[in-house]
Design a protein around this motif. Sequence first.
Motif, PDB file in Angstrom:
ATOM      1  N   ARG A 110     -29.811 -36.625  82.720  1.00 16.06           N
ATOM      2  CA  ARG A 110     -29.271 -36.770  81.329  1.00 16.06           C
ATOM      3  C   ARG A 110     -28.111 -36.080  80.742  1.00 16.06           C
ATOM      4  O   ARG A 110     -28.111 -34.755  81.139  1.00 16.06           O
ATOM      5  CB  ARG A 110     -30.690 -36.411  80.263  1.00 16.06           C
ATOM      6  CG  ARG A 110     -30.459 -37.041  78.680  1.00 16.06           C
ATOM      7  CD  ARG A 110     -31.732 -36.470  78.235  1.00 16.06           C
ATOM      8  NE  ARG A 110     -31.800 -36.531  76.709  1.00 16.06           N
ATOM      9  CZ  ARG A 110     -32.236 -37.206  75.986  1.00 16.06           C
ATOM     10  NH1 ARG A 110     -33.211 -38.146  76.327  1.00 16.06           N
ATOM     11  NH2 ARG A 110     -31.842 -37.079  74.500  1.00 16.06           N
ATOM     12  N   LEU A 261     -31.494 -25.532  66.324  1.00 16.52           N
ATOM     13  CA  LEU A 261     -31.590 -26.818  65.644  1.00 16.52           C
ATOM     14  C   LEU A 261     -30.564 -26.671  64.569  1.00 16.52           C
ATOM     15  O   LEU A 261     -29.710 -27.989  64.133  1.00 16.52           O
ATOM     16  CB  LEU A 261     -32.871 -27.177  65.163  1.00 16.52           C
ATOM     17  CG  LEU A 261     -33.096 -28.481  64.288  1.00 16.52           C
ATOM     18  CD1 LEU A 261     -32.955 -29.936  65.358  1.00 16.52           C
ATOM     19  CD2 LEU A 261     -34.531 -28.742  63.632  1.00 16.52           C
ATOM     20  N   VAL A 273     -33.670 -27.789  72.069  1.00 17.23           N
ATOM     21  CA  VAL A 273     -33.479 -28.771  71.228  1.00 17.23           C
ATOM     22  C   VAL A 273     -33.235 -30.128  72.180  1.00 17.23           C
ATOM     23  O   VAL A 273     -33.789 -31.109  71.773  1.00 17.23           O
ATOM     24  CB  VAL A 273     -32.097 -28.523  70.561  1.00 17.23           C
ATOM     25  CG1 VAL A 273     -31.612 -29.674  69.704  1.00 17.23           C
ATOM     26  CG2 VAL A 273     -32.155 -27.262  69.664  1.00 17.23           C
ATOM     27  N   ALA A 276     -36.748 -31.302  73.004  1.00 11.08           N
ATOM     28  CA  ALA A 276     -37.368 -31.735  71.705  1.00 11.08           C
ATOM     29  C   ALA A 276     -36.795 -33.352  71.541  1.00 11.08           C
ATOM     30  O   ALA A 276     -37.374 -34.204  70.956  1.00 11.08           O
ATOM     31  CB  ALA A 276     -36.945 -30.882  70.424  1.00 11.08           C
ATOM     32  N   ASN A 277     -35.665 -33.373  72.058  1.00  7.71           N
ATOM     33  CA  ASN A 277     -34.932 -34.954  71.981  1.00  7.71           C
ATOM     34  C   ASN A 277     -35.694 -35.857  72.646  1.00  7.71           C
ATOM     35  O   ASN A 277     -35.274 -37.104  72.282  1.00  7.71           O
ATOM     36  CB  ASN A 277     -33.502 -34.721  72.295  1.00  7.71           C
ATOM     37  CG  ASN A 277     -32.572 -34.191  71.068  1.00  7.71           C
ATOM     38  OD1 ASN A 277     -33.123 -34.286  70.008  1.00  7.71           O
ATOM     39  ND2 ASN A 277     -31.376 -33.662  71.348  1.00  7.71           N
ATOM     40  N   GLN A 279     -38.852 -36.306  72.192  1.00  8.50           N
ATOM     41  CA  GLN A 279     -39.594 -37.176  71.346  1.00  8.50           C
ATOM     42  C   GLN A 279     -38.568 -37.778  70.423  1.00  8.50           C
ATOM     43  O   GLN A 279     -37.912 -37.270  69.600  1.00  8.50           O
ATOM     44  CB  GLN A 279     -40.349 -36.100  70.530  1.00  8.50           C
ATOM     45  CG  GLN A 279     -41.227 -36.850  69.610  1.00  8.50           C
ATOM     46  CD  GLN A 279     -42.366 -35.812  68.921  1.00  8.50           C
ATOM     47  OE1 GLN A 279     -42.292 -34.542  69.071  1.00  8.50           O
ATOM     48  NE2 GLN A 279     -43.473 -36.472  68.239  1.00  8.50           N
ATOM     49  N   THR A 280     -38.742 -39.307  70.094  1.00 11.40           N
ATOM     50  CA  THR A 280     -37.920 -39.940  69.366  1.00 11.40           C
ATOM     51  C   THR A 280     -38.849 -40.605  68.482  1.00 11.40           C
ATOM     52  O   THR A 280     -39.787 -40.730  68.399  1.00 11.40           O
ATOM     53  CB  THR A 280     -36.990 -40.900  70.000  1.00 11.40           C
ATOM     54  OG1 THR A 280     -37.707 -42.024  70.558  1.00 11.40           O
ATOM     55  CG2 THR A 280     -36.331 -40.114  71.334  1.00 11.40           C
ATOM     56  N   GLN A 281     -38.151 -41.395  67.455  1.00 13.66           N
ATOM     57  CA  GLN A 281     -38.962 -42.298  66.315  1.00 13.66           C
ATOM     58  C   GLN A 281     -39.247 -43.321  67.286  1.00 13.66           C
ATOM     59  O   GLN A 281     -40.341 -44.048  66.638  1.00 13.66           O
ATOM     60  CB  GLN A 281     -37.830 -42.646  65.367  1.00 13.66           C
ATOM     61  CG  GLN A 281     -36.481 -43.278  66.064  1.00 13.66           C
ATOM     62  CD  GLN A 281     -35.770 -44.068  65.006  1.00 13.66           C
ATOM     63  OE1 GLN A 281     -36.264 -44.759  64.041  1.00 13.66           O
ATOM     64  NE2 GLN A 281     -34.468 -44.099  65.368  1.00 13.66           N
ATOM     65  N   PHE A 282     -39.028 -43.748  68.429  1.00 12.27           N
ATOM     66  CA  PHE A 282     -39.278 -44.834  69.042  1.00 12.27           C
ATOM     67  C   PHE A 282     -40.106 -44.652  70.334  1.00 12.27           C
ATOM     68  O   PHE A 282     -40.777 -45.355  71.015  1.00 12.27           O
ATOM     69  CB  PHE A 282     -38.256 -45.551  69.674  1.00 12.27           C
ATOM     70  CG  PHE A 282     -37.143 -46.051  68.728  1.00 12.27           C
ATOM     71  CD1 PHE A 282     -37.655 -47.120  67.716  1.00 12.27           C
ATOM     72  CD2 PHE A 282     -35.944 -45.237  68.530  1.00 12.27           C
ATOM     73  CE1 PHE A 282     -36.644 -47.502  66.655  1.00 12.27           C
ATOM     74  CE2 PHE A 282     -35.074 -45.683  67.434  1.00 12.27           C
ATOM     75  CZ  PHE A 282     -35.417 -46.527  66.484  1.00 12.27           C
TER      76      PHE A 282
END
Lengths: 322, 425
Positions: A110, A261, A273, A276-277, A279-282
């Motif tokens: 990534r 953050l 950070v 944590a990214n 985990q997304t809204q989707f």
Amino acid sequence: MSLADPRLHGPAVTETTMPTSTMTSAPKTRASNGNGTRRRRHHAEGLEAGKRSTRTLLWILLAAAMIFYGFPFLYLLFTSFKTPIDTIAVPPTILPREWTLENYTNALGRSGVLASFINSAQTAIISTVLSLVLAVPAAYGITRYKTPSGRVFIMAALVTRMVPPVAIGIPLASMMSAAGLADTPIALSIAHTTISLPLSIWLMSSFFEAVPKDLEEAATVDGCSRLGALWRVVIPVVSGGIAVTAIFAFLASWNEFLFALLMTAVRSQTTPVVIANFQTQFGLDWGSMTALAAVYSIPVILLTLLLQRKIVAGMTLGAVKG
Amino acid sequence: MSTRKTINRFTAIGGLCTAVALVATGCGAGGPTSSGSAASTVNVLVEAGGHAELTGVAEQCKKDAGIDVNFVELPYDGMFNRLSSEFSSGNVSFDVAALDSVWLPSFKDAVQPIDELFTDEAKKDIFPALVKEANVDGHFIGMPAWTNAEIILYRTDLFEDAANKAGFNAKYGYDLAAPTTWQQYKDISEFFTKDGMYGTDVKGGVETEWLAHVLQAGSPMVLDENNNVVIDNAAHKEALDFYTSLTSYAPPGAAQVDWAAAQNLFNQGKTAMTRFWAHAYRQIPKDAPVAGKVGAAPMIGGSAGVAGVPGPWYLSVPKATKNADNAKKFVKCAYDYNSLGIESSLGLASRISAFEKYQDKAGYESFGPLISTLNGAATATRPATEKWQQIVDTVLVPLLQKAVAGGDSTALLADAKKQIQDLLK
């Protein structure tokens, strides 16, 4: 305690060091005292058995504690080798049904991950050095010059630990931005130092307390200045404590999330950070998230292993004071 | 002496590391620029999940307008705090921000109007509810980048099974097919709740689904157009009673079920149907037990017809950016090349023409139902109040959690009305 420890083999030691004259009369004594010897042997065997069962119990407790503390990390590690559907299995499974390295490939491939590792390392190193540079003289001053203002200072340092980081995060971000330090590891390091410094001062104070003043006085008599005594005599004695403090300061920065953050963007984003990214809204990419978290924990584990002896020494340093 | 040597060694190593770190600190490892001061560079703040949506646009924008795009990715939970912090300080580290629709009213004073981008042609190609939502206090302040809505996902293997078809018809008197009404949804849920499987899920941890049912029952959500609290009206109660009635056909622990849990349950084959965001159709893992066995249908309808709550994200330009011209150029690129988002892993867009272009292609079967839902007669966006997120977190979600656990709906709604009125004072 080793197996050769005299405290475990008291009677044997007495027998081997017995004078020759006594040795010659020993069989008679033993023969005339057969019942007592048997009783002693039984008693010793009973004690040995008791010790063995206590040791077994302690080992069981130790293993249980290790599993209790280590399980979350082991679960994270196993999850990082699971396929996507395995990671969200209902009910969850501990071991992967099919082992895969795909999560590691995805996570490390990534964009920005390598940069975030470098940023995390930069930030943690600077923050640790800042903490030590400030905490060591501060703690030394407080413990050696026991003034009322010193006591107020150390209490005030403790109080700063009680302020929720989110309350100072936003003002700090604004201040760094106004100072032209926005989105730089140095700004984040300073922010992290606000977390680690109070703890570092307290830790170092307890380590300095354990060092007898006589050592410094002897060094002064030998011609050392006050600072010379600190550098040449006291600091080597508390080096284990410094290692412990450094580890805590490093960990506080390495794992910190909230300030990272609020204060980082393109240039200085740290790995927490990035983790944590996932985990997304989707949805939540458990596999990649746990893979990156596992990789991110390696430097800290290595550092801890490297400084293990110093840490143990530091941990026990405060225990011998008085 | 050895201790001294160790100390000296540590000091030397520490000093070296610090020196290296300080030298490197000048620019950080993530890239050379942090703000969009460079004329041809635009920093775009985006929720991590939305990054993929805009990657293709960024590449195209570079070709067309010569603009380099840096993405600042943040997790959803931290994004609101970050935006609040930067907007309130007046110094922003980004030139464009992708904003969740619920945040638009909160940040309306911190972002620039972009009325010039909302041409008549553009307005025709964006779903009406989104055009309405993007307009705050008479100005368009955000261009929809992608949108979503809940649709029905169901197990085609179960629905097409001959024994199930016959059994369902015998029991309910009509054919088994994707549900279109509340009653059908309830019947099918009941029918498939057997043998360790459940008909549907009930999400007590999120409010959007219940609000969609409120719209289907013919009422605006929570607040009417004059900002009067209407959460205790008949439609809200009807929707809440329908919602909680499904707990008998859903896995236990509904109060804690959120989007992630519901998606997992469906992908694992534990539920026969789910009401879920359309993007989930394309995100079913290839090795999931339900892969290749899922159908999509528009959201169910109540007395007011089909309705959903759109979940769009808008691209907005902060007033504080020094790079507004390029920022607006990027927003225009995002509109012009909106369909590129569909090629991303998320597979969403905001323009009607973009969805229509793909809806007949294999793998995009969810687009037809999504378009129908977004065009639904009763579909509406969330109330435009700055307090919305607070209302959701402190009133609506707790209300639902109590309701699905068996609470009295009338009393809960009356209590919620008082709480919301207090929040809006």
